[in-house]
Design a protein around this motif. Structure first.
Motif, mmCIF file in Angstrom:
data_model
loop_
_atom_site.group_PDB
_atom_site.id
_atom_site.type_symbol
_atom_site.label_atom_id
_atom_site.label_comp_id
_atom_site.label_asym_id
_atom_site.label_seq_id
_atom_site.Cartn_x
_atom_site.Cartn_y
_atom_site.Cartn_z
ATOM 1 N N GLU A 132 15.165 6.118 -7.660
ATOM 2 C CA GLU A 132 15.830 4.933 -8.199
ATOM 3 C C GLU A 132 16.185 3.914 -7.117
ATOM 4 O O GLU A 132 16.440 2.743 -7.403
ATOM 5 N N LEU A 133 16.183 4.343 -5.851
ATOM 6 C CA LEU A 133 16.516 3.457 -4.737
ATOM 7 C C LEU A 133 15.301 3.045 -3.919
ATOM 8 O O LEU A 133 15.339 2.042 -3.214
ATOM 9 N N ARG A 134 14.236 3.810 -3.995
ATOM 10 C CA ARG A 134 13.153 3.711 -3.025
ATOM 11 C C ARG A 134 12.543 2.311 -2.922
ATOM 12 O O ARG A 134 12.447 1.756 -1.830
ATOM 13 N N ALA A 135 12.144 1.735 -4.032
ATOM 14 C CA ALA A 135 11.489 0.426 -3.985
ATOM 15 C C ALA A 135 12.425 -0.639 -3.410
ATOM 16 O O ALA A 135 12.014 -1.463 -2.579
ATOM 17 N N ASP A 136 13.692 -0.615 -3.838
ATOM 18 C CA ASP A 136 14.661 -1.594 -3.324
ATOM 19 C C ASP A 136 14.924 -1.384 -1.835
ATOM 20 O O ASP A 136 15.051 -2.354 -1.076
ATOM 21 N N TYR A 137 15.015 -0.130 -1.413
ATOM 22 C CA TYR A 137 15.250 0.157 0.004
ATOM 23 C C TYR A 137 14.060 -0.275 0.849
ATOM 24 O O TYR A 137 14.229 -0.838 1.933
ATOM 25 N N HIS A 138 12.862 -0.008 0.369
ATOM 26 C CA HIS A 138 11.680 -0.430 1.118
ATOM 27 C C HIS A 138 11.641 -1.951 1.246
ATOM 28 O O HIS A 138 11.335 -2.493 2.313
ATOM 29 N N LYS A 139 11.970 -2.654 0.165
ATOM 30 C CA LYS A 139 11.998 -4.120 0.202
ATOM 31 C C LYS A 139 13.049 -4.623 1.187
ATOM 32 O O LYS A 139 12.798 -5.554 1.969
ATOM 33 N N LEU A 140 14.220 -3.994 1.168
ATOM 34 C CA LEU A 140 15.286 -4.391 2.078
ATOM 35 C C LEU A 140 14.884 -4.125 3.524
ATOM 36 O O LEU A 140 15.109 -4.965 4.408
ATOM 37 N N LEU A 141 14.290 -2.980 3.775
ATOM 38 C CA LEU A 141 13.843 -2.663 5.133
ATOM 39 C C LEU A 141 12.848 -3.700 5.644
ATOM 40 O O LEU A 141 12.928 -4.124 6.800
ATOM 41 N N LEU A 142 11.925 -4.103 4.796
ATOM 42 C CA LEU A 142 10.925 -5.085 5.223
ATOM 43 C C LEU A 142 11.560 -6.426 5.573
ATOM 44 O O LEU A 142 11.017 -7.162 6.397
ATOM 45 N N SER A 143 12.713 -6.722 4.985
ATOM 46 C CA SER A 143 13.393 -7.976 5.335
ATOM 47 C C SER A 143 13.951 -7.933 6.757
ATOM 48 O O SER A 143 14.169 -8.985 7.368
ATOM 49 N N SER A 199 2.778 8.828 -3.556
ATOM 50 C CA SER A 199 1.375 8.671 -3.920
ATOM 51 C C SER A 199 0.830 7.433 -3.220
ATOM 52 O O SER A 199 1.590 6.552 -2.810
ATOM 53 N N MET A 200 -0.469 7.365 -3.089
ATOM 54 C CA MET A 200 -1.094 6.192 -2.477
ATOM 55 C C MET A 200 -0.769 4.935 -3.291
ATOM 56 O O MET A 200 -0.543 3.862 -2.728
ATOM 57 N N GLU A 201 -0.735 5.080 -4.615
ATOM 58 C CA GLU A 201 -0.457 3.931 -5.475
ATOM 59 C C GLU A 201 0.959 3.399 -5.227
ATOM 60 O O GLU A 201 1.180 2.175 -5.164
ATOM 61 N N ASP A 245 4.773 -0.613 -3.033
ATOM 62 C CA ASP A 245 6.003 -0.910 -2.290
ATOM 63 C C ASP A 245 5.740 -1.747 -1.043
ATOM 64 O O ASP A 245 6.590 -2.546 -0.642
ATOM 65 N N PHE A 246 4.589 -1.539 -0.415
ATOM 66 C CA PHE A 246 4.297 -2.210 0.852
ATOM 67 C C PHE A 246 3.120 -3.182 0.738
ATOM 68 O O PHE A 246 2.477 -3.513 1.728
ATOM 69 N N GLY A 292 3.668 24.689 9.389
ATOM 70 C CA GLY A 292 2.513 25.104 8.613
ATOM 71 C C GLY A 292 1.754 23.916 8.052
ATOM 72 O O GLY A 292 2.039 22.763 8.363
ATOM 73 N N GLN A 293 0.784 24.199 7.195
ATOM 74 C CA GLN A 293 -0.052 23.143 6.620
ATOM 75 C C GLN A 293 0.664 22.424 5.486
ATOM 76 O O GLN A 293 1.339 23.049 4.666
ATOM 77 N N GLY A 294 0.497 21.099 5.467
ATOM 78 C CA GLY A 294 1.073 20.291 4.406
ATOM 79 C C GLY A 294 0.202 19.090 4.133
ATOM 80 O O GLY A 294 -0.778 18.827 4.843
ATOM 81 N N SER A 295 0.564 18.339 3.100
ATOM 82 C CA SER A 295 -0.180 17.138 2.734
ATOM 83 C C SER A 295 0.717 15.926 2.942
ATOM 84 O O SER A 295 1.821 15.856 2.387
ATOM 85 N N VAL A 296 0.231 14.969 3.731
ATOM 86 C CA VAL A 296 1.029 13.783 4.043
ATOM 87 C C VAL A 296 0.222 12.513 3.802
ATOM 88 O O VAL A 296 -1.009 12.534 3.746
ATOM 89 N N ILE A 297 0.955 11.426 3.661
ATOM 90 C CA ILE A 297 0.373 10.089 3.707
ATOM 91 C C ILE A 297 0.873 9.438 4.979
ATOM 92 O O ILE A 297 2.056 9.531 5.319
ATOM 93 N N ARG A 298 -0.036 8.763 5.686
ATOM 94 C CA ARG A 298 0.294 8.064 6.919
ATOM 95 C C ARG A 298 -0.221 6.633 6.839
ATOM 96 O O ARG A 298 -1.281 6.385 6.265
ATOM 97 N N PHE A 299 0.546 5.737 7.420
ATOM 98 C CA PHE A 299 0.003 4.390 7.553
ATOM 99 C C PHE A 299 0.689 3.625 8.679
ATOM 100 O O PHE A 299 1.814 3.934 9.078
ATOM 101 N N VAL A 300 -0.032 2.628 9.170
ATOM 102 C CA VAL A 300 0.526 1.574 10.015
ATOM 103 C C VAL A 300 0.181 0.261 9.326
ATOM 104 O O VAL A 300 -0.976 0.049 8.939
ATOM 105 N N ALA A 301 1.169 -0.593 9.140
ATOM 106 C CA ALA A 301 0.933 -1.852 8.441
ATOM 107 C C ALA A 301 1.729 -2.965 9.115
ATOM 108 O O ALA A 301 2.796 -2.732 9.687
#
Length: 203
Positions: free
Chosen positions: A111-122, A160-162, A167-168, A191-200
């Motif tokens: 419930e916070l994620r999209a707003d927090y990401h937007k705020l961080l980008l500011s 998810s990638m979507e 968000d970004f 151990g082994q896990g599944s992650v998403i990584r990016f630089v933007a």
């Protein structure tokens, strides 16, 4: 969640280790040091590493126990970091304040994620970078095989990638991928896990 993290970080040992995240380390080595912000920074391993590499560091988390550990680690390594505790909108950051934002396993509530990401980008300056690594929605398969790999148990907290692209989407992705990785980050990322990584980059 604050109580959960305070309890986890109250342990004597650094539960995610004292070494930085490997993806973060590799990307920072490509950059000239400037001002960097670490979100949900916990015990401070990444922030302290950046400070050692001559970055001016600010970091935040909900956990006071996390801050205690981070400041102890900073003292041990003879560096300074600005570490704030509380909810992001109340921490007093300014627009266009930093050159890089590091989101390393910063799994905010849905419930916070999209707003927090937007705020961080500011807070990010034009041409500034976001460096991101977080567990993907494929990760529960790995958790079932090996609970020690860690990560949120609530799938809504995973990425998810979507969701990342939504968000970004205002950023220019320099790299973006989902991968299976071998984690060795303290007691709770092993151990082994599944992650998403990016630089933007901010346009």
């Amino acid at each position: 969640m604050k109580e959960f993290w305070d309890k986890r970080f109250s342990a004597e040992e650094y539960v995610y280790g004292e070494e930085p995240n490997e993806y973060l380390r590799s990307r920072l080595l490509e950059l000239y040091p400037g001002e960097i912000m670490f979100a949900a920074e916990g015990e401070g391993r990444n922030a302290v590493y950046a400070a050692q590499e001559s970055w001016k560091v600010t970091a935040f988390d909900q956990s006071r126990e996390g801050k205690k550990k981070a400041m102890k680690l900073a003292e041990k390594n003879k560096v300074e970091i600005d570490y704030r505790v509380g909810d992001l909108p109340d921490l007093g950051y300014d627009k266009d304040e930093v050159d890089v934002i590091a989101l390393i396993y910063a799994h905010f509530s849905p419930e916070l994620r999209a707003d927090y990401h937007k705020l961080l980008l500011s807070y990010l300056r034009r041409d500034g970078l976001v460096i991101f690594e977080g567990f993907s929605k494929k990760h529960p398969v790995y958790q079932k095989q090996n609970p020690q790999v860690g990560g949120p148990k609530d799938e809504a907290l995973l990425f998810s990638m979507e969701e990342i692209k939504k968000d970004f989407g205002e950023l220019n992705f320099l790299e973006l991928y989902e991968a299976e990785v071998d984690l060795d980050e303290g007691e709770f990322h092993k151990g082994q896990g599944s992650v998403i990584r990016f630089v933007a980059q901010k346009k």
